[in-house]
Design a protein around this motif. Structure first.
Motif, PDB file in Angstrom:
ATOM      1  N   PHE A   1     -11.252  -5.190   6.248  1.00 12.42           N
ATOM      2  CA  PHE A   1     -10.458  -6.015   5.133  1.00 12.42           C
ATOM      3  C   PHE A   1     -10.738  -5.430   3.669  1.00 12.42           C
ATOM      4  O   PHE A   1      -9.880  -5.311   2.960  1.00 12.42           O
ATOM      5  CB  PHE A   1     -11.181  -7.532   4.966  1.00 12.42           C
ATOM      6  N   GLY A   2     -11.764  -4.950   3.515  1.00 11.62           N
ATOM      7  CA  GLY A   2     -12.097  -4.013   2.141  1.00 11.62           C
ATOM      8  C   GLY A   2     -11.222  -2.930   1.726  1.00 11.62           C
ATOM      9  O   GLY A   2     -10.768  -2.874   0.662  1.00 11.62           O
ATOM     10  N   ARG A   3     -10.759  -2.362   3.019  1.00 11.61           N
ATOM     11  CA  ARG A   3      -9.993  -1.202   2.733  1.00 11.61           C
ATOM     12  C   ARG A   3      -8.518  -1.754   2.383  1.00 11.61           C
ATOM     13  O   ARG A   3      -7.839  -0.793   1.870  1.00 11.61           O
ATOM     14  CB  ARG A   3      -9.815  -0.485   4.003  1.00 11.61           C
ATOM     15  N   VAL A   4      -8.059  -2.991   2.963  1.00 11.45           N
ATOM     16  CA  VAL A   4      -6.763  -3.449   2.570  1.00 11.45           C
ATOM     17  C   VAL A   4      -6.732  -4.121   1.300  1.00 11.45           C
ATOM     18  O   VAL A   4      -6.088  -4.009   0.412  1.00 11.45           O
ATOM     19  CB  VAL A   4      -6.381  -4.415   3.617  1.00 11.45           C
ATOM     20  N   TRP A   5      -7.946  -4.837   0.848  1.00 15.10           N
ATOM     21  CA  TRP A   5      -7.859  -5.730  -0.290  1.00 15.10           C
ATOM     22  C   TRP A   5      -8.089  -4.805  -1.409  1.00 15.10           C
ATOM     23  O   TRP A   5      -7.525  -5.075  -2.425  1.00 15.10           O
ATOM     24  CB  TRP A   5      -9.338  -6.520  -0.164  1.00 15.10           C
ATOM     25  N   ARG A   6      -8.763  -3.460  -1.420  1.00 14.09           N
ATOM     26  CA  ARG A   6      -8.760  -2.527  -2.526  1.00 14.09           C
ATOM     27  C   ARG A   6      -7.858  -1.315  -2.155  1.00 14.09           C
ATOM     28  O   ARG A   6      -8.047  -0.337  -2.888  1.00 14.09           O
ATOM     29  CB  ARG A   6     -10.177  -1.998  -2.777  1.00 14.09           C
ATOM     30  N   GLY A   7      -7.009  -1.444  -1.361  1.00 11.06           N
ATOM     31  CA  GLY A   7      -6.125  -0.308  -1.137  1.00 11.06           C
ATOM     32  C   GLY A   7      -4.844  -0.063  -1.986  1.00 11.06           C
ATOM     33  O   GLY A   7      -4.772  -1.039  -2.894  1.00 11.06           O
ATOM     34  N   GLU A   8      -4.055   0.732  -1.744  1.00 14.46           N
ATOM     35  CA  GLU A   8      -3.117   1.283  -2.643  1.00 14.46           C
ATOM     36  C   GLU A   8      -2.094   0.284  -2.806  1.00 14.46           C
ATOM     37  O   GLU A   8      -1.640  -0.055  -4.036  1.00 14.46           O
ATOM     38  CB  GLU A   8      -2.313   2.360  -2.173  1.00 14.46           C
ATOM     39  N   GLN A   9      -1.514  -0.476  -1.759  1.00 18.76           N
ATOM     40  CA  GLN A   9      -0.356  -1.355  -2.204  1.00 18.76           C
ATOM     41  C   GLN A   9      -1.037  -2.739  -2.735  1.00 18.76           C
ATOM     42  O   GLN A   9      -0.290  -2.982  -3.849  1.00 18.76           O
ATOM     43  CB  GLN A   9      -0.022  -2.125  -0.791  1.00 18.76           C
ATOM     44  N   TYR A  10      -2.361  -3.057  -2.469  1.00 17.11           N
ATOM     45  CA  TYR A  10      -2.933  -4.394  -3.396  1.00 17.11           C
ATOM     46  C   TYR A  10      -2.958  -3.949  -4.842  1.00 17.11           C
ATOM     47  O   TYR A  10      -2.720  -4.587  -5.745  1.00 17.11           O
ATOM     48  CB  TYR A  10      -3.975  -4.779  -2.634  1.00 17.11           C
ATOM     49  N   ALA A  11      -3.382  -2.706  -5.140  1.00 19.99           N
ATOM     50  CA  ALA A  11      -3.703  -2.192  -6.390  1.00 19.99           C
ATOM     51  C   ALA A  11      -2.199  -2.055  -7.032  1.00 19.99           C
ATOM     52  O   ALA A  11      -2.143  -2.412  -8.257  1.00 19.99           O
ATOM     53  CB  ALA A  11      -4.262  -0.761  -6.156  1.00 19.99           C
ATOM     54  N   ASN A  12      -1.279  -1.468  -6.364  1.00 18.07           N
ATOM     55  CA  ASN A  12      -0.028  -1.636  -7.111  1.00 18.07           C
ATOM     56  C   ASN A  12       0.531  -3.015  -7.389  1.00 18.07           C
ATOM     57  O   ASN A  12       1.101  -3.101  -8.472  1.00 18.07           O
ATOM     58  CB  ASN A  12       0.960  -0.697  -5.992  1.00 18.07           C
ATOM     59  N   VAL A  13       0.397  -3.713  -6.677  1.00 14.29           N
ATOM     60  CA  VAL A  13       0.775  -5.083  -6.785  1.00 14.29           C
ATOM     61  C   VAL A  13      -0.056  -5.810  -8.135  1.00 14.29           C
ATOM     62  O   VAL A  13       0.908  -6.148  -9.229  1.00 14.29           O
ATOM     63  CB  VAL A  13       0.575  -6.149  -5.691  1.00 14.29           C
ATOM     64  N   ARG A  14      -0.966  -5.722  -8.106  1.00 14.70           N
ATOM     65  CA  ARG A  14      -1.860  -6.099  -9.406  1.00 14.70           C
ATOM     66  C   ARG A  14      -1.640  -5.426 -10.491  1.00 14.70           C
ATOM     67  O   ARG A  14      -1.351  -6.043 -11.796  1.00 14.70           O
ATOM     68  CB  ARG A  14      -3.554  -5.906  -8.865  1.00 14.70           C
ATOM     69  N   ALA A  15      -1.456  -4.000 -10.495  1.00 13.64           N
ATOM     70  CA  ALA A  15      -1.134  -3.118 -11.655  1.00 13.64           C
ATOM     71  C   ALA A  15       0.042  -3.526 -12.311  1.00 13.64           C
ATOM     72  O   ALA A  15       0.262  -3.316 -13.567  1.00 13.64           O
ATOM     73  CB  ALA A  15      -1.266  -1.728 -11.450  1.00 13.64           C
ATOM     74  N   THR A  16       1.291  -3.779 -11.632  1.00 18.62           N
ATOM     75  CA  THR A  16       2.413  -4.123 -12.118  1.00 18.62           C
ATOM     76  C   THR A  16       2.766  -5.499 -12.133  1.00 18.62           C
ATOM     77  O   THR A  16       3.796  -5.928 -12.554  1.00 18.62           O
ATOM     78  CB  THR A  16       3.588  -3.310 -11.205  1.00 18.62           C
ATOM     79  N   LEU A  17       1.936  -6.461 -11.830  1.00 21.98           N
ATOM     80  CA  LEU A  17       2.554  -7.854 -11.772  1.00 21.98           C
ATOM     81  C   LEU A  17       3.017  -8.438 -13.048  1.00 21.98           C
ATOM     82  O   LEU A  17       4.091  -9.159 -13.309  1.00 21.98           O
ATOM     83  CB  LEU A  17       1.140  -8.493 -11.495  1.00 21.98           C
ATOM     84  N   ASP A  18       2.377  -7.818 -14.125  1.00 25.08           N
ATOM     85  CA  ASP A  18       2.889  -8.588 -15.347  1.00 25.08           C
ATOM     86  C   ASP A  18       4.038  -7.512 -16.162  1.00 25.08           C
ATOM     87  O   ASP A  18       4.380  -8.095 -17.326  1.00 25.08           O
ATOM     88  CB  ASP A  18       1.623  -8.762 -16.503  1.00 25.08           C
ATOM     89  N   GLY A  19       4.587  -6.580 -15.447  1.00 22.51           N
ATOM     90  CA  GLY A  19       5.482  -5.779 -15.937  1.00 22.51           C
ATOM     91  C   GLY A  19       6.949  -6.360 -15.951  1.00 22.51           C
ATOM     92  O   GLY A  19       7.103  -7.296 -14.981  1.00 22.51           O
ATOM     93  N   GLN A  20       7.934  -5.470 -16.349  1.00 19.80           N
ATOM     94  CA  GLN A  20       9.170  -5.705 -15.943  1.00 19.80           C
ATOM     95  C   GLN A  20       9.770  -5.317 -14.537  1.00 19.80           C
ATOM     96  O   GLN A  20      10.684  -5.556 -14.126  1.00 19.80           O
ATOM     97  CB  GLN A  20      10.114  -5.047 -16.947  1.00 19.80           C
ATOM     98  N   SER A  21       8.961  -4.257 -13.826  1.00 19.60           N
ATOM     99  CA  SER A  21       9.476  -3.786 -12.701  1.00 19.60           C
ATOM    100  C   SER A  21       7.979  -3.977 -11.632  1.00 19.60           C
ATOM    101  O   SER A  21       7.550  -2.835 -11.528  1.00 19.60           O
ATOM    102  CB  SER A  21       9.823  -2.218 -12.828  1.00 19.60           C
ATOM    103  N   PRO A  22       7.825  -5.208 -11.319  1.00 17.35           N
ATOM    104  CA  PRO A  22       6.644  -5.132 -10.460  1.00 17.35           C
ATOM    105  C   PRO A  22       7.042  -4.642  -9.006  1.00 17.35           C
ATOM    106  O   PRO A  22       7.976  -4.501  -8.573  1.00 17.35           O
ATOM    107  CB  PRO A  22       6.761  -6.869 -10.046  1.00 17.35           C
ATOM    108  N   TYR A  23       5.830  -4.040  -8.310  1.00 11.97           N
ATOM    109  CA  TYR A  23       5.783  -3.454  -7.151  1.00 11.97           C
ATOM    110  C   TYR A  23       6.217  -4.454  -6.047  1.00 11.97           C
ATOM    111  O   TYR A  23       6.960  -3.958  -5.249  1.00 11.97           O
ATOM    112  CB  TYR A  23       4.247  -2.955  -6.875  1.00 11.97           C
ATOM    113  N   PHE A  24       6.056  -5.652  -6.070  1.00 10.26           N
ATOM    114  CA  PHE A  24       6.657  -6.629  -5.253  1.00 10.26           C
ATOM    115  C   PHE A  24       7.726  -7.304  -6.265  1.00 10.26           C
ATOM    116  O   PHE A  24       7.568  -8.112  -6.911  1.00 10.26           O
ATOM    117  CB  PHE A  24       5.587  -7.525  -4.734  1.00 10.26           C
ATOM    118  N   PRO A  25       8.883  -6.884  -5.613  1.00  9.78           N
ATOM    119  CA  PRO A  25      10.004  -7.215  -6.539  1.00  9.78           C
ATOM    120  C   PRO A  25      10.354  -8.637  -6.887  1.00  9.78           C
ATOM    121  O   PRO A  25      10.805  -9.043  -8.100  1.00  9.78           O
ATOM    122  CB  PRO A  25      11.091  -6.745  -5.871  1.00  9.78           C
ATOM    123  N   TYR A  26       9.977  -9.487  -6.090  1.00 10.04           N
ATOM    124  CA  TYR A  26      10.217 -11.262  -6.131  1.00 10.04           C
ATOM    125  C   TYR A  26       9.196 -11.493  -7.347  1.00 10.04           C
ATOM    126  O   TYR A  26       9.426 -12.618  -7.847  1.00 10.04           O
ATOM    127  CB  TYR A  26       9.893 -11.843  -4.768  1.00 10.04           C
TER     128      TYR A  26
END
Length: 408
Positions: free
Chosen positions: A307-332
């Motif tokens: 779980f730690g590998r997933v929770w702190r993995g690249e995809q989670y990091a990308n979602v968190r890093a772009t959440l407040d921007g105009q082009s979020p990693y998770f488009p919805y």
């Protein structure tokens, strides 16, 4: 005063230095928008089964190819890893939790970890034996009945296969068992999915809730999908919703019921800071991890990979890093009510931006499936599992797909 004492008792029972240290660290990390947090999620949603004994008109399910019933050993591993840090664990997604044969064991294990539990159920399987062990175990904190009307005609039309009278009798019986045993748990409430076809019956649910022993009604808008008729959305009927919501508040006060109503879209258009990728995780029957209820089909990885590998993995990091921007990693995220409020049509009709529910990559994702098909596949998978466990007694080929599994 009575509610304050209950809240104090809940806090005392669930207290641990590890848990509340995690709560404090999680709060700091999500405010700082840390992309690879050291804290663990506070809110867990564990999918016990993809099967359901009903076929509701507005329900959808995401298809899991490898397992439609959560292996209990996997549940035990999830509990050991995450329950000591979490505040709440919910059993409210996928299918009907009371179909899961180890549901009592699942609740007991959560209780041993002193984590607060919540179940959302359709009430059809809340038989007297289940009421007895729920009352005796005191391991379920909150039982929410998923109920979308105050009359037999509406409930049975929306919840195909349901019996209005049976459900009301079952929930009332659970309240009776609690009263006789002089225990507080589980607390009873109603979850109401509001649409144009059932909004007029919302005020009447307050009286019905009181008669069944429920103390709260939680209302949410429907996010329309698949073949559902989007004309049934209240997004286009906000004056009607406002009128009914006002009457519902009055009826709730009259009957001593707590009611939680969603904000009307016209009053809820301000941007906000979503915190779900820091505080919440959903784990499906096959161990796949999702970061949000809106990420219906998008997986982040598998619990069994670590779980730690997933929770702190690249995809989670990308979602968190772009959440407040105009082009979020998770488009919805750019349409979601958690980020933009409910005053945008895409928060009520997922078909407007269907592609936005997955990351922009070629990896295969889960697909939507209608409830009837998911039930058929789930019960077929369960019969195969039972046959493997008891090869000397294989299930009959013509066994009804809707057979109710025993609850232990």
């Amino acid at each position: 005063m009575h509610n304050l004492l209950h809240k104090f008792g809940d806090a005392a029972r669930s207290f641990s230095f590890r848990r509340y240290g995690n709560v404090a660290l999680n709060l700091i990390e999500r405010r700082l928008r840390v992309t690879r947090p050291w804290s663990y999620p506070l809110l867990l949603d564990i999918v016990l089964t993809k099967a359901c004994n009903l076929n509701c008109t507005f329900c959808i399910s995401s298809t899991v190819e490898t397992s439609r019933w959560l292996d209990f050993h996997r549940y035990e591993r999830i509990a050991r890893r995450l329950f000591p840090y979490a505040r709440n664990v919910s059993f409210c997604s996928g299918g009907e939790p009371l179909l899961y044969s180890h549901v009592r064991d699942a609740l007991r294990l959560a209780n041993r970890h002193r984590v607060k539990t919540l179940m959302v159920s359709n009430g059809m399987l809340l038989e007297d034996e289940v009421c007895r062990w729920m009352t005796a175990d005191q391991s379920l904190r909150n039982y929410y009945l998923s109920f979308d009307g105050s009359t037999r005609e509406t409930v049975e039309r929306i919840r195909r296969g349901a019996s209005f009278d049976r459900i009301v009798e079952n929930v009332t019986n659970l309240h009776r068992h609690k009263t006789d045993a002089r225990v507080a748990l589980p607390r009873l409430g109603i979850r109401y999915s509001v649409m144009k076809q059932n909004v007029a019956e919302l005020p009447g649910v307050c009286k019905l809730a009181k008669s069944m022993g429920a103390s709260s009604v939680v209302v949410s808008f429907v996010n329309f999908a698949n073949e559902m008729d989007v004309q049934d959305s209240l997004y286009r009927e906000q004056d009607l919703a406002a009128e009914v919501f006002a009457e519902t508040r009055a009826r709730a006060a009259e009957h001593g019921i707590t009611v939680e109503l969603p904000p009307l879209p016209r009053d809820d258009g301000d941007p906000r800071r979503c915190v779900e990728p820091w505080r919440f995780v959903q784990i499906d029957t096959d161990g796949t991890v999702r970061f949000c209820y809106r990420a219906w089909v998008q997986t982040m990885g598998r619990f069994d990979e670590g779980f730690g590998r997933v929770w702190r993995g690249e995809q989670y990091a990308n979602v968190r890093a772009t959440l407040d921007g105009q082009s979020p990693y998770f488009p919805y995220c750019q349409f979601c009510s958690e980020c933009r409020g409910t005053n945008n049509e895409a928060a009520h009709d997922q078909r407007l931006h269907a592609a936005a529910y997955s990351f922009d990559r070629a990896e295969p994702q889960l697909e939507f499936n209608n409830r009837g098909e998911e039930n058929r596949l789930a019960f077929k998978a369960r019969r195969q599992e039972l046959a493997a466990e008891l090869p000397e007694q294989p299930p009959a080929v013509d066994e009804p797909l809707e057979e109710e599994l025993p609850v232990r």
